[in-house]
Design an enzyme around this catalytic site. Sequence first.
Site, PDB file in Angstrom:
ATOM      1  N   SER A  17      -9.665 -11.746   3.971  1.00 49.23           N
ATOM      2  CA  SER A  17      -9.411 -12.241   5.328  1.00 49.23           C
ATOM      3  C   SER A  17     -10.724 -12.637   6.000  1.00 49.23           C
ATOM      4  O   SER A  17     -11.689 -11.879   5.969  1.00 49.23           O
ATOM      5  CB  SER A  17      -8.701 -11.172   6.171  1.00 49.23           C
ATOM      6  OG  SER A  17      -7.369 -11.016   5.757  1.00 49.23           O
ATOM      7  N   ASP A  52      -1.033  -1.723  -4.064  1.00 53.19           N
ATOM      8  CA  ASP A  52      -2.435  -1.832  -3.648  1.00 53.19           C
ATOM      9  C   ASP A  52      -3.132  -0.460  -3.822  1.00 53.19           C
ATOM     10  O   ASP A  52      -2.528   0.499  -4.274  1.00 53.19           O
ATOM     11  CB  ASP A  52      -2.431  -2.308  -2.185  1.00 53.19           C
ATOM     12  CG  ASP A  52      -3.689  -3.044  -1.791  1.00 53.19           C
ATOM     13  OD1 ASP A  52      -4.570  -3.220  -2.647  1.00 53.19           O
ATOM     14  OD2 ASP A  52      -3.802  -3.444  -0.612  1.00 53.19           O
ATOM     15  N   HIS A  53      -4.383  -0.411  -3.392  1.00 56.37           N
ATOM     16  CA  HIS A  53      -5.241   0.780  -3.539  1.00 56.37           C
ATOM     17  C   HIS A  53      -4.532   2.119  -3.726  1.00 56.37           C
ATOM     18  O   HIS A  53      -3.793   2.559  -2.854  1.00 56.37           O
ATOM     19  CB  HIS A  53      -6.137   0.937  -2.304  1.00 56.37           C
ATOM     20  CG  HIS A  53      -7.118  -0.166  -2.150  1.00 56.37           C
ATOM     21  ND1 HIS A  53      -8.385  -0.112  -2.674  1.00 56.37           N
ATOM     22  CD2 HIS A  53      -7.012  -1.370  -1.557  1.00 56.37           C
ATOM     23  CE1 HIS A  53      -9.018  -1.224  -2.400  1.00 56.37           C
ATOM     24  NE2 HIS A  53      -8.212  -2.021  -1.726  1.00 56.37           N
ATOM     25  N   ASN A 106      -6.503 -10.880  -2.031  1.00 55.80           N
ATOM     26  CA  ASN A 106      -5.698 -10.049  -1.143  1.00 55.80           C
ATOM     27  C   ASN A 106      -5.779 -10.532   0.289  1.00 55.80           C
ATOM     28  O   ASN A 106      -6.864 -10.832   0.802  1.00 55.80           O
ATOM     29  CB  ASN A 106      -6.190  -8.597  -1.215  1.00 55.80           C
ATOM     30  CG  ASN A 106      -5.835  -7.933  -2.531  1.00 55.80           C
ATOM     31  OD1 ASN A 106      -5.312  -8.568  -3.440  1.00 55.80           O
ATOM     32  ND2 ASN A 106      -6.107  -6.648  -2.622  1.00 55.80           N
ATOM     33  N   ILE A 107      -4.629 -10.587   0.929  1.00 56.49           N
ATOM     34  CA  ILE A 107      -4.563 -10.986   2.336  1.00 56.49           C
ATOM     35  C   ILE A 107      -3.668  -9.983   3.061  1.00 56.49           C
ATOM     36  O   ILE A 107      -2.517  -9.805   2.697  1.00 56.49           O
ATOM     37  CB  ILE A 107      -3.963 -12.401   2.485  1.00 56.49           C
ATOM     38  CG1 ILE A 107      -4.777 -13.413   1.672  1.00 56.49           C
ATOM     39  CG2 ILE A 107      -3.929 -12.809   3.961  1.00 56.49           C
ATOM     40  CD1 ILE A 107      -4.174 -14.797   1.655  1.00 56.49           C
ATOM     41  N   SER A 165       0.879  -1.167   0.000  1.00 56.88           N
ATOM     42  CA  SER A 165       0.000   0.000   0.000  1.00 56.88           C
ATOM     43  C   SER A 165       0.916   1.217   0.000  1.00 56.88           C
ATOM     44  O   SER A 165       2.135   1.084   0.184  1.00 56.88           O
ATOM     45  CB  SER A 165      -0.873   0.000   1.251  1.00 56.88           C
ATOM     46  OG  SER A 165      -0.060   0.178   2.391  1.00 56.88           O
ATOM     47  N   HIS A 217     -12.938  -5.206   3.812  1.00 56.06           N
ATOM     48  CA  HIS A 217     -11.579  -5.246   4.343  1.00 56.06           C
ATOM     49  C   HIS A 217     -11.627  -5.516   5.842  1.00 56.06           C
ATOM     50  O   HIS A 217     -12.529  -5.056   6.521  1.00 56.06           O
ATOM     51  CB  HIS A 217     -10.875  -3.904   4.113  1.00 56.06           C
ATOM     52  CG  HIS A 217     -10.544  -3.649   2.679  1.00 56.06           C
ATOM     53  ND1 HIS A 217     -11.116  -2.641   1.963  1.00 56.06           N
ATOM     54  CD2 HIS A 217      -9.705  -4.293   1.836  1.00 56.06           C
ATOM     55  CE1 HIS A 217     -10.624  -2.658   0.731  1.00 56.06           C
ATOM     56  NE2 HIS A 217      -9.772  -3.655   0.626  1.00 56.06           N
ATOM     57  N   HIS A 276     -10.802  -8.674  -3.086  1.00 53.59           N
ATOM     58  CA  HIS A 276     -10.274  -7.867  -1.973  1.00 53.59           C
ATOM     59  C   HIS A 276     -10.997  -8.254  -0.697  1.00 53.59           C
ATOM     60  O   HIS A 276     -12.130  -8.711  -0.732  1.00 53.59           O
ATOM     61  CB  HIS A 276     -10.512  -6.376  -2.229  1.00 53.59           C
ATOM     62  CG  HIS A 276      -9.500  -5.777  -3.136  1.00 53.59           C
ATOM     63  ND1 HIS A 276      -8.665  -4.765  -2.754  1.00 53.59           N
ATOM     64  CD2 HIS A 276      -9.182  -6.062  -4.418  1.00 53.59           C
ATOM     65  CE1 HIS A 276      -7.874  -4.448  -3.772  1.00 53.59           C
ATOM     66  NE2 HIS A 276      -8.175  -5.211  -4.794  1.00 53.59           N
ATOM     67  N   ASP A 306      -7.565   2.640  -7.738  1.00 52.69           N
ATOM     68  CA  ASP A 306      -8.906   2.442  -7.175  1.00 52.69           C
ATOM     69  C   ASP A 306      -9.659   3.764  -7.148  1.00 52.69           C
ATOM     70  O   ASP A 306      -9.570   4.527  -6.189  1.00 52.69           O
ATOM     71  CB  ASP A 306      -8.800   1.840  -5.772  1.00 52.69           C
ATOM     72  CG  ASP A 306     -10.162   1.726  -5.100  1.00 52.69           C
ATOM     73  OD1 ASP A 306     -11.190   2.020  -5.759  1.00 52.69           O
ATOM     74  OD2 ASP A 306     -10.207   1.349  -3.916  1.00 52.69           O
ATOM     75  N   GLU A 342     -10.860  -0.958  -9.759  1.00 50.06           N
ATOM     76  CA  GLU A 342     -11.930  -1.374  -8.847  1.00 50.06           C
ATOM     77  C   GLU A 342     -13.251  -0.767  -9.295  1.00 50.06           C
ATOM     78  O   GLU A 342     -13.337   0.413  -9.622  1.00 50.06           O
ATOM     79  CB  GLU A 342     -11.617  -0.972  -7.393  1.00 50.06           C
ATOM     80  CG  GLU A 342     -12.733  -1.402  -6.428  1.00 50.06           C
ATOM     81  CD  GLU A 342     -12.294  -1.615  -4.980  1.00 50.06           C
ATOM     82  OE1 GLU A 342     -11.105  -1.939  -4.760  1.00 50.06           O
ATOM     83  OE2 GLU A 342     -13.131  -1.459  -4.084  1.00 50.06           O
ATOM     84  N   GLU A 351     -10.638   0.057   5.224  1.00 52.48           N
ATOM     85  CA  GLU A 351      -9.800   0.777   4.278  1.00 52.48           C
ATOM     86  C   GLU A 351     -10.572   1.900   3.585  1.00 52.48           C
ATOM     87  O   GLU A 351      -9.990   2.875   3.141  1.00 52.48           O
ATOM     88  CB  GLU A 351      -9.274  -0.198   3.211  1.00 52.48           C
ATOM     89  CG  GLU A 351      -7.755  -0.217   3.130  1.00 52.48           C
ATOM     90  CD  GLU A 351      -7.270  -1.260   2.158  1.00 52.48           C
ATOM     91  OE1 GLU A 351      -6.954  -0.894   1.026  1.00 52.48           O
ATOM     92  OE2 GLU A 351      -7.211  -2.446   2.522  1.00 52.48           O
TER      93      GLU A 351
HETATM   94 ZN   LIG Z   1      -8.490  -3.826  -1.066  1.00 54.57          ZN
END
Ligand SMILES: [Zn+2]
Length: 359
Positions: A266, A106-107, A285-286, A60, A225, A263, A141, A171, A179
């Site tokens: 988790s 990432d984003h 994504n993790i 990120s 998220h 996304h 994003d 996205e 997030e």
């Molecule tokens: Zn994400």
Amino acid sequence: MSKNTLKPGVVTGKGYKTLVEAAKSGGYALPAVNVTGTNTINAVMEAAAKANSDIIIQLSNSGGQFYAGKGLKDAFNAKVMGSVAAAQHAHLLARHYGVCVAMHTDHANKALIPWIEAMLDEGEKYYEQHGKPLFSSHMLDLSADPIDFNLSECARILERMAKIDMSLEIELGVTGGEEDGIGSEFDEGADNSKLYTQPEDVLRAYELLNPIGHFSVAASFGNVHGVYKPGNVKLRPEILKNSQALVQSTHGTGQNPLHLVFHGGSGSEKAKIHEAVSYGVFKMNIDTDTQFAFSQPVGKFVKENTRAFEYQVDPDDGTPYKKLYDPRGYLRLGEEGVVARLQEACEDLGSKGKSIAGD
Ligand SMILES: [Zn+2]
């Protein structure tokens, strides 16, 4: 080297496309793990090697900044240089772990477009010298902005990225959770069309971006998220299926023409993960789960050795604590926690034993 085998190390361009296609046709997805420094990036590569799985490593903007060092005064420059440093670290080391690694960021929302452009400046310089980009892909994003702006900016950035063999992740629809700052509102998401990507929007994205270059779509299907109490998340992977079907029927493509990204993976139910993967999700994504996997064993160690975190030498009995407070000891426990957690992730996503790296 067979057609579907790649040299171990960072894969970009054609190699990255091969990696994506191998996952989709092989019915598995690759974990995409957020890293913040050498401890986490090495742990992720170690985990991939142990699972014989290829892997996606991502930063990120704040992860990039942390990688460069929070003490750097120019935070924007740190976000750029830290991300570049992580990519260079992977270019040097990934091949020694014997698996394929995609490097990704990432984003990046509207305010972070300059971050992407500055990384592309670096990527173009690297491409001139090495004939390949620094990163395999970046994410843009702009899902919080109107879709016209989202798509036109994605097209503009992808034009530039395609010239240096890079892929773009976009996205459509808003992934819930921390997030994006919508916190606890998301449990009413079933009625919130913004939390669910519209297949018509995905079709528009495909029509605009596919002629320009390689891209993937993070589509929202109730994913959030972070990790929340069970029952709050209503995943609807059929949205992914419907998006694929619309593009396929409109343009007469093969099955699952879109490269989809999950996304907020988790804490998701395993059955829903498998269903999403069957609809063309190649990347999950993790972040949250590996953060906890790193911290939990460190916390346990500190709790079991409190004296060593207070005294260099015990004032009562003179015991030297150097071995216990040496940061390598507990940081290694954190790394091992990440390695163990990612073995589970590779199993859940079906990527275990599927590395396409060859000699
Ligand atoms: Zn994400």
